[in-house]
Design an enzyme around this catalytic site. Structure first.
Site, PDB file in Angstrom:
ATOM      1  N   HIS A  42      -8.637   8.355 -42.688  1.00 43.82           N
ATOM      2  CA  HIS A  42      -9.855   9.120 -42.957  1.00 43.82           C
ATOM      3  C   HIS A  42      -9.608  10.172 -44.017  1.00 43.82           C
ATOM      4  O   HIS A  42      -9.244  11.308 -43.700  1.00 43.82           O
ATOM      5  CB  HIS A  42     -10.319   9.790 -41.666  1.00 43.82           C
ATOM      6  CG  HIS A  42     -10.605   8.835 -40.550  1.00 43.82           C
ATOM      7  ND1 HIS A  42      -9.620   8.244 -39.799  1.00 43.82           N
ATOM      8  CD2 HIS A  42     -11.773   8.350 -40.073  1.00 43.82           C
ATOM      9  CE1 HIS A  42     -10.166   7.443 -38.893  1.00 43.82           C
ATOM     10  NE2 HIS A  42     -11.469   7.479 -39.036  1.00 43.82           N
ATOM     11  N   GLY A 131      -8.889  13.571 -31.318  1.00 46.47           N
ATOM     12  CA  GLY A 131      -9.431  12.290 -31.782  1.00 46.47           C
ATOM     13  C   GLY A 131     -10.721  11.993 -31.040  1.00 46.47           C
ATOM     14  O   GLY A 131     -11.777  11.817 -31.652  1.00 46.47           O
ATOM     15  N   PRO A 132     -10.680  11.963 -29.711  1.00 44.07           N
ATOM     16  CA  PRO A 132     -11.928  11.861 -28.959  1.00 44.07           C
ATOM     17  C   PRO A 132     -12.746  13.131 -29.223  1.00 44.07           C
ATOM     18  O   PRO A 132     -12.289  14.230 -28.925  1.00 44.07           O
ATOM     19  CB  PRO A 132     -11.454  11.770 -27.500  1.00 44.07           C
ATOM     20  CG  PRO A 132     -10.037  11.288 -27.586  1.00 44.07           C
ATOM     21  CD  PRO A 132      -9.501  11.926 -28.837  1.00 44.07           C
ATOM     22  N   ILE A 201     -22.489  14.659 -42.973  1.00 42.02           N
ATOM     23  CA  ILE A 201     -22.233  13.212 -43.003  1.00 42.02           C
ATOM     24  C   ILE A 201     -21.532  12.789 -41.710  1.00 42.02           C
ATOM     25  O   ILE A 201     -20.592  13.445 -41.271  1.00 42.02           O
ATOM     26  CB  ILE A 201     -21.312  12.852 -44.201  1.00 42.02           C
ATOM     27  CG1 ILE A 201     -22.036  13.084 -45.525  1.00 42.02           C
ATOM     28  CG2 ILE A 201     -20.824  11.399 -44.123  1.00 42.02           C
ATOM     29  CD1 ILE A 201     -23.194  12.162 -45.808  1.00 42.02           C
ATOM     30  N   HIS A 273     -15.422   8.576 -45.281  1.00 37.11           N
ATOM     31  CA  HIS A 273     -15.061   9.035 -43.939  1.00 37.11           C
ATOM     32  C   HIS A 273     -13.841   8.314 -43.364  1.00 37.11           C
ATOM     33  O   HIS A 273     -12.856   8.961 -43.013  1.00 37.11           O
ATOM     34  CB  HIS A 273     -16.230   8.894 -42.976  1.00 37.11           C
ATOM     35  CG  HIS A 273     -15.835   9.116 -41.547  1.00 37.11           C
ATOM     36  ND1 HIS A 273     -15.705  10.371 -41.011  1.00 37.11           N
ATOM     37  CD2 HIS A 273     -15.485   8.246 -40.560  1.00 37.11           C
ATOM     38  CE1 HIS A 273     -15.294  10.265 -39.763  1.00 37.11           C
ATOM     39  NE2 HIS A 273     -15.159   8.988 -39.464  1.00 37.11           N
ATOM     40  N   ARG A 368      -9.861  19.106   2.514  1.00 38.76           N
ATOM     41  CA  ARG A 368     -10.233  20.174   1.562  1.00 38.76           C
ATOM     42  C   ARG A 368      -9.955  21.542   2.177  1.00 38.76           C
ATOM     43  O   ARG A 368      -9.628  22.500   1.469  1.00 38.76           O
ATOM     44  CB  ARG A 368     -11.699  20.046   1.135  1.00 38.76           C
ATOM     45  CG  ARG A 368     -12.688  20.197   2.256  1.00 38.76           C
ATOM     46  CD  ARG A 368     -14.127  19.932   1.816  1.00 38.76           C
ATOM     47  NE  ARG A 368     -15.018  19.897   2.951  1.00 38.76           N
ATOM     48  CZ  ARG A 368     -16.115  20.639   3.072  1.00 38.76           C
ATOM     49  NH1 ARG A 368     -16.472  21.466   2.107  1.00 38.76           N
ATOM     50  NH2 ARG A 368     -16.881  20.546   4.137  1.00 38.76           N
ATOM     51  N   SER A 395     -17.395  24.503  -1.362  1.00 37.14           N
ATOM     52  CA  SER A 395     -17.200  23.116  -0.946  1.00 37.14           C
ATOM     53  C   SER A 395     -15.806  22.604  -1.251  1.00 37.14           C
ATOM     54  O   SER A 395     -15.230  21.834  -0.492  1.00 37.14           O
ATOM     55  CB  SER A 395     -18.222  22.207  -1.642  1.00 37.14           C
ATOM     56  OG  SER A 395     -19.538  22.595  -1.320  1.00 37.14           O
ATOM     57  N   HIS A 484     -23.429  10.718  -4.869  1.00 29.95           N
ATOM     58  CA  HIS A 484     -22.370  11.692  -4.649  1.00 29.95           C
ATOM     59  C   HIS A 484     -21.157  11.106  -3.922  1.00 29.95           C
ATOM     60  O   HIS A 484     -20.200  11.822  -3.663  1.00 29.95           O
ATOM     61  CB  HIS A 484     -22.912  12.890  -3.847  1.00 29.95           C
ATOM     62  CG  HIS A 484     -23.794  13.799  -4.653  1.00 29.95           C
ATOM     63  ND1 HIS A 484     -24.867  13.334  -5.373  1.00 29.95           N
ATOM     64  CD2 HIS A 484     -23.736  15.145  -4.877  1.00 29.95           C
ATOM     65  CE1 HIS A 484     -25.455  14.358  -5.990  1.00 29.95           C
ATOM     66  NE2 HIS A 484     -24.784  15.453  -5.716  1.00 29.95           N
ATOM     67  N   ARG A 531     -14.274  15.569   2.936  1.00 32.42           N
ATOM     68  CA  ARG A 531     -15.233  16.573   3.402  1.00 32.42           C
ATOM     69  C   ARG A 531     -15.104  16.751   4.900  1.00 32.42           C
ATOM     70  O   ARG A 531     -15.241  17.845   5.432  1.00 32.42           O
ATOM     71  CB  ARG A 531     -16.655  16.118   3.075  1.00 32.42           C
ATOM     72  CG  ARG A 531     -17.693  17.105   3.611  1.00 32.42           C
ATOM     73  CD  ARG A 531     -19.095  16.555   3.659  1.00 32.42           C
ATOM     74  NE  ARG A 531     -20.026  17.604   4.060  1.00 32.42           N
ATOM     75  CZ  ARG A 531     -21.238  17.390   4.538  1.00 32.42           C
ATOM     76  NH1 ARG A 531     -21.702  16.172   4.649  1.00 32.42           N
ATOM     77  NH2 ARG A 531     -22.006  18.399   4.893  1.00 32.42           N
TER      78      ARG A 531
END
Lengths: 673, 673
Positions: A42, A131-132, A201, A273, A368, A395, A484, A531
């Protein structure tokens, strides 16, 4: 050429006056040439942002190529990671020893430090893998936050640096950028400065095809200081950075640039690009830029000026070392221990004490809740442990009694209210870990791992110790329903390389899982927690960490097994009960608890064989079967989910979906018979 | 009670004057009562937004409970899905036949229509499944876009409705909201109206803990019309909706509300968000609201007024039906066929013709290119097929010669430049499919499935025909490196229930995959396509769609097999070459192409056994092994990836990671020996 110049010479030559445009053209030329040599890459972004980057690196960025890990260096993050040649050129030009010309010539080849996108760990000066799109800016928020938090702990004398980001249109279109800038604005991270490559661009063409966003107005709405400048005017760039540094808000500098600046026929278009410019256009660009040198050749005056810029930070680094040396031994140890990431010597004892108490008291707790009790014990022992949650604090059980929220007014806190921003949380955790000084953990529901997945993948790729506390880990979540209830998430997360997915069965295993996670310095961990309340199964205390084995016999049998039940998390107690019932029927059922497949996979084949046994096997997990066949053979069975869950009280759901002691007994009986 | 009133009575009674606050209190009471009965749920939001919702449903929303699927109805999306009782109460009060009082009393019980979060398909009037925050607003962008696009095709007489969204702080903190509002603002979706429940409270407490965003300013930056109002003042609400409807931009109405409005001790606090108020507080709220009625009891005057509001849209619906009846037969057929989602009668022929050409010409094409050729043929045959890409149009091969971009100036287009917004793209695709009239496909790189995953999960849960074109599906992507190379994504996506993951091996299979995907009306599909060129393996044309079998013998052997090679996508040609080499060595190697595991799983066990065979098996896929053990037995082997990829030209990577013909031959030889 490099060997010709000594440091002494360079320091002398640092005063050489080279026009900024010529310095920038060195970046442009190297970028064109490397992409051309690789026939891939690039060029557009490095050529467009060369003037901005030159100004930043030659006049502002605090760094020392001779001590690239200097803790108080400014951080530079190339969020628009596809422009990797910009970074590699800068590292080479400023004199990072491992970024040789040879490496630039090997751009994008197997084993080169110069990967297609910057890869953390490939070369000094690469602060993170990018990159991402959008990850860089969000991770930099974590770095900038870490800086303030470290400074609050250790003082401005030791910690006082900026985090600079170069981001493109793509980064700012990604949703994660919103979460990140909202968080940064809220926390008034004034030492975060984003240089936006406002070139109009993107890959599909003009950004007008897809966006009409007023970026400065958007950042202003988030509490940022904003400026818009000509990204090819050195004076404007420098003044803007000065103002940004002076602001008490995080700063956006929108730099209007021409993508592929200098390529006379292609600049300003998407054609620059992501593809080589081509021999002809490169030649034309050399002409247009007034750069008559052959490929990869940097004239000595220009290189020396760059190397001189690379020496700018040396004195400052030395002064910082003097300040560190002058600190009290306690202060110094505190600072250095934090950065080292080493756990305190009494860490194992702390965990063991919790384990012992759990074994003795045998509480019926959701994991938890057990996790929260473990954290309570650890929080005191590990001052660098920083918690948080994406707005599910109660939670997730991520808050401890020493809770002190981090805010713009108090960076000395130990708990981050990340808001409803799972993605930015995961990225900021990466930034906290990358910066050094902290071990971050963050909570959300397991099902929302999906929202943070791109950042979690980067943790794995970079090898960072970040700990995700992901609760409500099955249909055991109950009434909130299928949106959920994770069913595929264990499988999806186990598939990511270099991630440890823990699903502890009880309080004792939860403590052990935390111990493992904290001991893994180069691997992220995900704690999948229930939970619903679970009985303590491990009631005889042992010091050894069984979870570290990944899978182990939690119920042995005398003589030959008739069947082996394998389960994780909340289903281990189902397996244990089933085994008892089978025992009453005269069937010898062993139970294997499998809290961490990845750690089990690390054990010797002999150990795994011994644990899994030769008898027929039944896998039990309130999740889809995907992945389980690694442990099951033809003819073995699985009790779990076939698809999405439903909304109802948890016990009704376990019954409805047939994840029950009865179902396990019946399946095991069939297998054993 | 419901049976006591006839429609005629209701129409008479519609004129009854009941104070808006009393109408709203009916929602509050039902919400409190249902949550109390379930001992689980979220009363705060319905109570806070009751006045806004009442104004919307009694004065603005165009709907007809007697014809809930009326195509030109306004869409109402409860993006803050945890406030599901708001929606259920509205549906009950306005007279949707399947939302009985009994259903409200069964809130959150197994099998009830009144799931914890609104579930698409559970009851008429639930336009989509919500709960995962931010999804509703982003999906509604797709709905609003569909409306404009349908209107451009069929005229305002048939298509002219609004999309209303109720969104909370959480929705607006999520990154996807940024992508969605940027896209909506860019496209000037003026019939999209977002009612923001600006209550300043999230689960952790005051939103001040985590955000300082100026939401109206932020939306204004995205090109939205913005207003801030008192969400408990009916006149203000109504005026704001009027102004929003009159605007030529999408609209945000920030409604300042008190969460849990009416609960005297808990309102305005996070305590009302996600838990029952408790008997005492419910009683106190009844007192404070002036609502002396027993639980679930709605006084007849109030119910009749609500039912009257439910009849508001009937005449308009009838007039619309008259307009439809008055349309030309062609126009009517065109409109109705589009909504039905039925494929044209010559669809199979169209695909078959492409397949035949591929088989005859045997091109060496990347499957992303084959896919583009298939699309080229389909685009003409399927006018409702709407393409797009998250700014990777050229790379994804999603553009056809009939390309006409959708823009604010031209909604008659057939291609959406989604921008660098994978998440909003996936959600908008859901909205396009939910609205009706379109079959959307959208492109990005497979690795960025991670960015869109939460929305993709919802497609699966809702059962929508959306088609993801995900290219660059392995290390075959090459130089861009590990950040861009999926290795775990096939496993991660295959684990999601009700998703078809296709990985075609050549041009012919690519055509077949498209055929399958389009035929699946209630299942999303993901086409995983190669960057690199692949030989055409299927050179003898057959009409039958082999990909529809999920897995099939692409290379049979005479007599007994010595070994079976199983592969997908780009690795099938490796398997075929390996089989040829093994054959030269005298080993009989069958090859099974496995383009879609889910479809293979749907076949009879006998078919699967016949295909897989009894011989030793070798799986080959340039991805992690996770999931493969479903098809492999103890002792079978796998050639694939062990971890993340690297940056280098693709052939070098295949060599380096050992995904080669040689490796396959060696492993197969070991197995067969």
């Amino acid at each position: 050429m490099e060997s010709l110049m000594t440091t002494a010479q360079l320091e002398t030559e640092a005063a050489i006056e080279v026009a900024p445009r010529d310095l920038a053209n060195a970046i442009r030329a190297l970028s064109m040439d490397a992409v051309e040599a690789a026939q891939s890459g690039h060029p557009g972004m490095p050529m467009g942002m060369a003037d901005v980057a030159t100004t930043l690196f030659t006049r502002f960025l605090k760094f020392d190529p001779g001590a690239p890990d200097w803790p108080d260096r400014d951080r530079f993050v190339l969020s628009a990671g596809h422009g990797s040649m910009l970074l590699y050129a800068l590292l080479h030009l400023t004199g990072y020893p491992d970024m040789t010309l040879q490496e630039l010539k090997r751009f994008r080849r197997l084993g080169a430090r110069t990967a297609g996108h910057p890869e953390y760990g490939h070369a000094a000066g690469i602060e993170m893998t990018t990159g991402p799109l959008g990850q860089g800016i969000a991770t930099a928020v974590g770095m900038a936050l870490a800086e303030r938090m470290q400074s609050a702990r250790h003082g401005d004398g030791l910690v006082d640096h900026h985090s600079y980001v170069i981001a493109g249109d793509g980064c700012l279109m990604e949703g994660i950028s919103h979460e990140a800038i909202d968080l940064a604005g809220h926390l008034k991270l004034s030492k975060l400065i984003v240089l936006f490559d406002d070139n109009g661009i993107s890959i599909d063409g003009s950004t007008d095809l897809a966006t009409s966003m007023d970026q400065p107005a958007r950042f202003a709405a988030a509490g940022w200081h904003v400026q818009s400048i000509d990204g090819h005017d050195t004076a404007e760039i420098a003044e803007a950075i000065e103002r940004a540094k002076a602001s008490d808000q995080p700063s956006l500098i929108a730099c209007k640039t021409v993508i592929g600046f200098g390529a006379p026929h292609k600049q300003g278009t998407a054609a620059t690009h992501g593809s080589p410019l081509g021999t002809e256009e490169v030649a034309a660009a050399r002409e247009a830029l007034g750069w008559p040198y052959e490929p990869f050749k940097i004239p000595e005056t220009i290189l020396m000026a760059w190397r001189g810029a690379g020496l700018r930070g040396r004195q400052e680094r030395k002064r910082w070392e003097e300040r560190l040396a002058a600190a009290t031994p306690d202060a110094r140890r505190c600072f250095e221990d934090g950065l080292s990431g080493a756990l305190p010597s009494d860490f194992d004892e702390t965990v063991t004490a919790v384990k012992r108490r759990f074994a003795e008291e045998a509480p019926k707790l959701a994991t938890r809740q057990s996790s929260q009790e473990v954290l309570e014990a650890l929080a005191g022992a590990l001052p660098n442990l920083i918690g948080g949650s994406a707005d599910l604090t109660g939670s997730n059980g991520t808050r401890t009694s020493g809770y002190q929220p981090v805010s713009a007014e108090c960076f000395g806190g130990n708990y981050i209210h990340f808001g409803v921003r799972e993605h930015a949380m995961a990225a900021a955790m990466n930034g906290l870990a990358l910066h050094g000084g902290f071990i971050p953990y963050g909570g959300t529901f397991l099902v929302f791992a999906d929202y943070g997945r791109p950042a979690m993948r980067l943790s794995a790729l970079m090898g960072l110790r970040v700990i995700h506390v992901m609760t409500h880990d099955s249909i055991g979540l109950g009434e909130d329903g299928p949106t959920h209830q994770p069913v595929e998430h264990l499988a999806g997360l186990r598939a990511i390389p270099n991630v440890l997915v823990f699903r502890p069965a009880d309080a004792v295993e939860t403590a052990e899982a935390w111990q493992c996670a904290l001991n893994e310095e180069a691997t992220p961990s995900i704690l999948c927690l229930s939970r619903q309340g679970l009985p303590t199964l491990r009631r005889r205390h042992i010091t050894v960490n069984s979870v570290a084995l990944g899978g182990y016999l939690i119920r042995k049998v005398k003589g030959d097994r008739d069947v082996t039940l394998l389960a994780s998390g909340s289903e281990v107690s189902i397996a244990m009960e089933a085994a008892e019932q089978l025992s009453a029927e005269g069937l010898q059922a062993a139970v294997v608890s499998m809290p961490c497949w990845e750690l089990f996979q690390r054990q010797s084949p002999a150990y795994r064989r011994a644990v899994l046994g030769a008898a027929p096997r039944l896998g039990i997990e309130a999740a889809v079967r995907d992945g389980w066949d690694r442990w099951l053979r033809e003819g073995d069975r699985f009790v779990g989910m076939q698809g999405f869950g439903a909304s109802a009280p948890a016990p009704d759901l376990y019954q409805y979906f047939g994840v029950t002691v009865d179902a396990a007994v019946k399946a095991a009986r069939d297998l054993a018979g």
